[in-house]
Write a protein that holds these residues in place. Structure first.
Motif, PDB file in Angstrom:
ATOM      1  N   ILE A 104       0.851  -1.193   0.000  1.00  0.00           N
ATOM      2  CA  ILE A 104       0.000   0.000   0.000  1.00  0.00           C
ATOM      3  C   ILE A 104       0.885   1.242   0.000  1.00  0.00           C
ATOM      4  CG2 ILE A 104      -1.745   1.276   1.273  1.00  0.00           C
ATOM      5  CD1 ILE A 104      -2.696  -1.411   2.402  1.00  0.00           C
ATOM      6  N   VAL A 105       0.617   2.133  -0.961  1.00  0.00           N
ATOM      7  CA  VAL A 105       1.426   3.335  -1.135  1.00  0.00           C
ATOM      8  C   VAL A 105       0.527   4.558  -0.977  1.00  0.00           C
ATOM      9  CG1 VAL A 105       3.009   4.573  -2.654  1.00  0.00           C
ATOM     10  CG2 VAL A 105       2.907   2.068  -2.732  1.00  0.00           C
ATOM     11  N   ALA A 106       1.031   5.571  -0.315  1.00  0.00           N
ATOM     12  CA  ALA A 106       0.269   6.802  -0.078  1.00  0.00           C
ATOM     13  C   ALA A 106       0.256   7.659  -1.332  1.00  0.00           C
ATOM     14  CB  ALA A 106       0.862   7.571   1.093  1.00  0.00           C
ATOM     15  N   THR A 107      -0.717   7.416  -2.196  1.00  0.00           N
ATOM     16  CA  THR A 107      -0.911   8.220  -3.395  1.00  0.00           C
ATOM     17  C   THR A 107      -2.393   8.559  -3.510  1.00  0.00           C
ATOM     18  OG1 THR A 107      -1.372   6.365  -4.886  1.00  0.00           O
ATOM     19  CG2 THR A 107       0.943   6.945  -4.530  1.00  0.00           C
ATOM     20  N   ASP A 108      -2.739   9.374  -4.513  1.00  0.00           N
ATOM     21  CA  ASP A 108      -4.134   9.774  -4.651  1.00  0.00           C
ATOM     22  C   ASP A 108      -5.032   8.632  -5.109  1.00  0.00           C
ATOM     23  OD1 ASP A 108      -3.263   9.568  -7.254  1.00  0.00           O
ATOM     24  OD2 ASP A 108      -3.701  11.639  -7.803  1.00  0.00           O
ATOM     25  N   ILE A 109      -4.449   7.507  -5.486  1.00  0.00           N
ATOM     26  CA  ILE A 109      -5.269   6.349  -5.835  1.00  0.00           C
ATOM     27  C   ILE A 109      -5.831   5.667  -4.587  1.00  0.00           C
ATOM     28  CG2 ILE A 109      -3.516   4.505  -5.806  1.00  0.00           C
ATOM     29  CD1 ILE A 109      -4.686   3.524  -8.464  1.00  0.00           C
ATOM     30  N   ASN A 110      -5.278   6.038  -3.418  1.00  0.00           N
ATOM     31  CA  ASN A 110      -5.741   5.483  -2.135  1.00  0.00           C
ATOM     32  C   ASN A 110      -6.227   6.598  -1.215  1.00  0.00           C
ATOM     33  OD1 ASN A 110      -5.102   2.702  -2.661  1.00  0.00           O
ATOM     34  ND2 ASN A 110      -2.943   3.170  -2.303  1.00  0.00           N
ATOM     35  N   PRO A 111      -7.275   7.326  -1.607  1.00  0.00           N
ATOM     36  CA  PRO A 111      -7.743   8.444  -0.769  1.00  0.00           C
ATOM     37  C   PRO A 111      -8.249   8.008   0.594  1.00  0.00           C
ATOM     38  CG  PRO A 111      -9.365   7.934  -2.469  1.00  0.00           C
ATOM     39  CD  PRO A 111      -8.132   7.123  -2.796  1.00  0.00           C
ATOM     40  N   TRP A 112      -8.585   6.735   0.735  1.00  0.00           N
ATOM     41  CA  TRP A 112      -9.092   6.234   2.009  1.00  0.00           C
ATOM     42  C   TRP A 112      -8.035   6.277   3.103  1.00  0.00           C
ATOM     43  CZ3 TRP A 112      -6.324   1.923   3.490  1.00  0.00           C
ATOM     44  CH2 TRP A 112      -5.632   1.248   2.474  1.00  0.00           C
ATOM     45  N   LEU A 113      -6.770   6.461   2.719  1.00  0.00           N
ATOM     46  CA  LEU A 113      -5.711   6.549   3.725  1.00  0.00           C
ATOM     47  C   LEU A 113      -5.807   7.836   4.544  1.00  0.00           C
ATOM     48  CD1 LEU A 113      -2.635   5.184   1.721  1.00  0.00           C
ATOM     49  CD2 LEU A 113      -3.778   4.090   3.663  1.00  0.00           C
ATOM     50  N   ALA A 114      -6.641   8.774   4.085  1.00  0.00           N
ATOM     51  CA  ALA A 114      -6.830  10.010   4.856  1.00  0.00           C
ATOM     52  C   ALA A 114      -7.557   9.744   6.165  1.00  0.00           C
ATOM     53  CB  ALA A 114      -7.610  11.025   4.023  1.00  0.00           C
ATOM     54  N   ASP A 115      -8.267   8.634   6.252  1.00  0.00           N
ATOM     55  CA  ASP A 115      -8.933   8.259   7.492  1.00  0.00           C
ATOM     56  C   ASP A 115      -7.896   7.667   8.442  1.00  0.00           C
ATOM     57  OD1 ASP A 115     -10.194   5.966   9.207  1.00  0.00           O
ATOM     58  OD2 ASP A 115     -11.862   7.289   8.687  1.00  0.00           O
ATOM     59  N   PRO A 116      -7.687   8.254   9.613  1.00  0.00           N
ATOM     60  CA  PRO A 116      -6.637   7.797  10.526  1.00  0.00           C
ATOM     61  C   PRO A 116      -6.739   6.321  10.892  1.00  0.00           C
ATOM     62  CG  PRO A 116      -7.459   9.925  11.223  1.00  0.00           C
ATOM     63  CD  PRO A 116      -8.376   9.456  10.134  1.00  0.00           C
ATOM     64  N   SER A 117      -7.942   5.832  11.111  1.00  0.00           N
ATOM     65  CA  SER A 117      -8.083   4.426  11.489  1.00  0.00           C
ATOM     66  C   SER A 117      -7.740   3.510  10.317  1.00  0.00           C
ATOM     67  CB  SER A 117      -9.498   4.144  11.988  1.00  0.00           C
ATOM     68  OG  SER A 117     -10.454   4.380  10.966  1.00  0.00           O
ATOM     69  N   ALA A 118      -8.112   3.901   9.103  1.00  0.00           N
ATOM     70  CA  ALA A 118      -7.785   3.100   7.921  1.00  0.00           C
ATOM     71  C   ALA A 118      -6.284   3.104   7.673  1.00  0.00           C
ATOM     72  CB  ALA A 118      -8.522   3.643   6.702  1.00  0.00           C
ATOM     73  N   ARG A 119      -5.652   4.259   7.881  1.00  0.00           N
ATOM     74  CA  ARG A 119      -4.204   4.329   7.679  1.00  0.00           C
ATOM     75  C   ARG A 119      -3.475   3.483   8.713  1.00  0.00           C
ATOM     76  NH1 ARG A 119      -1.225   8.271   4.737  1.00  0.00           N
ATOM     77  NH2 ARG A 119       1.014   8.059   5.116  1.00  0.00           N
ATOM     78  N   ALA A 120      -3.955   3.507   9.926  1.00  0.00           N
ATOM     79  CA  ALA A 120      -3.333   2.701  10.980  1.00  0.00           C
ATOM     80  C   ALA A 120      -3.430   1.220  10.645  1.00  0.00           C
ATOM     81  CB  ALA A 120      -3.984   2.997  12.320  1.00  0.00           C
ATOM     82  N   ARG A 121      -4.583   0.804  10.140  1.00  0.00           N
ATOM     83  CA  ARG A 121      -4.758  -0.595   9.757  1.00  0.00           C
ATOM     84  C   ARG A 121      -3.822  -0.961   8.601  1.00  0.00           C
ATOM     85  NH1 ARG A 121      -9.580  -0.246   9.021  1.00  0.00           N
ATOM     86  NH2 ARG A 121      -9.791  -0.178   6.748  1.00  0.00           N
ATOM     87  N   ALA A 122      -3.729  -0.067   7.604  1.00  0.00           N
ATOM     88  CA  ALA A 122      -2.840  -0.318   6.474  1.00  0.00           C
ATOM     89  C   ALA A 122      -1.385  -0.352   6.922  1.00  0.00           C
ATOM     90  CB  ALA A 122      -3.041   0.754   5.409  1.00  0.00           C
ATOM     91  N   SER A 123      -1.027   0.521   7.836  1.00  0.00           N
ATOM     92  CA  SER A 123       0.353   0.554   8.341  1.00  0.00           C
ATOM     93  C   SER A 123       0.716  -0.738   9.051  1.00  0.00           C
ATOM     94  CB  SER A 123       0.528   1.732   9.301  1.00  0.00           C
ATOM     95  OG  SER A 123       0.331   2.966   8.649  1.00  0.00           O
ATOM     96  N   SER A 124      -0.252  -1.344   9.686  1.00  0.00           N
ATOM     97  CA  SER A 124       0.020  -2.562  10.463  1.00  0.00           C
ATOM     98  C   SER A 124       0.391  -3.746   9.595  1.00  0.00           C
ATOM     99  CB  SER A 124      -1.202  -2.917  11.325  1.00  0.00           C
ATOM    100  OG  SER A 124      -2.280  -3.385  10.525  1.00  0.00           O
ATOM    101  N   TYR A 125       0.102  -3.678   8.302  1.00  0.00           N
ATOM    102  CA  TYR A 125       0.465  -4.784   7.419  1.00  0.00           C
ATOM    103  C   TYR A 125       1.979  -4.919   7.276  1.00  0.00           C
ATOM    104  CZ  TYR A 125      -4.439  -4.522   5.898  1.00  0.00           C
ATOM    105  OH  TYR A 125      -5.807  -4.496   5.848  1.00  0.00           O
ATOM    106  N   SER A 126       2.689  -3.787   7.355  1.00  0.00           N
ATOM    107  CA  SER A 126       4.140  -3.772   7.171  1.00  0.00           C
ATOM    108  C   SER A 126       4.859  -3.980   8.498  1.00  0.00           C
ATOM    109  CB  SER A 126       4.584  -2.434   6.570  1.00  0.00           C
ATOM    110  OG  SER A 126       5.986  -2.263   6.666  1.00  0.00           O
ATOM    111  N   VAL A 127       5.999  -4.639   8.437  1.00  0.00           N
ATOM    112  CA  VAL A 127       6.799  -4.819   9.651  1.00  0.00           C
ATOM    113  C   VAL A 127       7.348  -3.483  10.153  1.00  0.00           C
ATOM    114  CG1 VAL A 127       7.451  -7.180   9.061  1.00  0.00           C
ATOM    115  CG2 VAL A 127       8.925  -5.288   8.343  1.00  0.00           C
ATOM    116  N   PHE A 128       7.330  -2.454   9.307  1.00  0.00           N
ATOM    117  CA  PHE A 128       7.814  -1.132   9.694  1.00  0.00           C
ATOM    118  C   PHE A 128       6.684  -0.234  10.213  1.00  0.00           C
ATOM    119  CE2 PHE A 128      10.699  -2.398   6.104  1.00  0.00           C
ATOM    120  CZ  PHE A 128      11.763  -2.762   6.921  1.00  0.00           C
ATOM    121  N   ASP A 129       5.470  -0.755  10.236  1.00  0.00           N
ATOM    122  CA  ASP A 129       4.303  -0.067  10.778  1.00  0.00           C
ATOM    123  C   ASP A 129       4.085   1.300  10.127  1.00  0.00           C
ATOM    124  OD1 ASP A 129       2.044   0.026  12.409  1.00  0.00           O
ATOM    125  OD2 ASP A 129       3.098   1.168  13.961  1.00  0.00           O
TER     126      ASP A 129
END
Length: 254
Positions: A191-216
């Motif tokens: 998952i990459v922070a680009t305009d194709i993923n506008p849902w990352l603007a939601d803090p809870s959604a971004r936190a969930r996406a961040s958790s997929y990576s070992v680097f959080d």
């Protein structure tokens, strides 16, 4: 940085998102970069910004996923390159352009299925086919695939299938073009922070996406662009036919 000085690169979908990051990075390495985009104005803006930062770039406008797309893209590339001294040939092709297609198998209709395959799988196939006479021996092809090809991802089954096809194309072309010294590799972002993923603007959604990576965290375009720049350079001369995961260790424990 000047690892790519004297080389010419074409980045499809280079006007925004991951593609823009790749175009900017290759230009910083010294390459003359053809920035492709469906929107001529967006591609032109990116090319001009690269030049303002000291790089060299020109815009290439063409819609992918329609009949004659590859021929139109290469005609625009040839016209743009003709404006540069010694303007002919290509050293680096980055097949980055693509569209998303969410939906489980019962949610994807035939039109949506055909569209995502036309852009994500058919277009790069014919871009390569019609570009082989321009690609110099010792050149580089980098296909931007996806980390969804190494995990089950029912939520975007058709999209994942297109990227699986791109991985197979990568492997096949690596053997086909090896005798010419051309390397062919794929990069698999998460998952990459680009305009194709506008849902990352939601803090809870971004936190969930961040958790997929070992680097959080989620990736930035530069995280992927740096990997592409490596594969485009002489440092990667002995690497070919590889699907290189660049997802920040996403889902390693799954």
């Amino acid at each position: 940085m000047s690892r790519l000085t004297g080389r010419t690169a074409l980045v499809t979908g280079g006007s925004r998102g991951i593609g823009r990051g790749i175009a900017e990075r290759l230009a910083r390495e010294g390459a003359l970069v053809a920035v492709h985009g469906r929107d001529p104005e967006a591609a032109g803006r990116t090319a001009k910004e690269i030049e303002r930062d000291g790089g060299r770039a020109f815009a290439v406008a063409a819609e992918l996923g329609v009949p004659g797309d590859a021929e139109a893209l290469w005609a625009a590339f040839d016209a743009g390159l003709a404006g540069y001294e010694g303007g002919h040939g290509l050293d680096i092709l980055v097949n980055n352009a693509g569209i998303g297609q969410p939906g489980r198998i019962h949610e994807v209709d035939e039109a949506a299925y055909d569209r995502v395959f036309a852009v994500n799988a058919r277009a790069p196939f014919f871009v390569v086919r019609h570009g082989l006479d321009r690609l110099r021996d010792g050149g580089r092809i980098v296909n931007v695939s996806s980390g969804v090809t190494r995990v089950a991802f029912p939520e975007a089954v058709a999209y994942a299938m297109t990227k699986g096809a791109l991985n197979t194309l990568t492997l096949t072309l690596a053997q086909e073009l090896g005798p010419r010294g051309i390397t062919v590799n794929a990069v698999l972002p998460g998952i990459v922070a680009t305009d194709i993923n506008p849902w990352l603007a939601d803090p809870s959604a971004r936190a969930r996406a961040s958790s997929y990576s070992v680097f959080d965290r989620v990736a930035e375009p530069a995280d992927v662009a740096d990997v592409v720049a490596f594969l485009a350079s002489d440092d990667a001369r002995w690497v070919t036919g590889q699907n290189l995961d660049a997802s920040g260790g996403s889902n390693l424990g799954v």
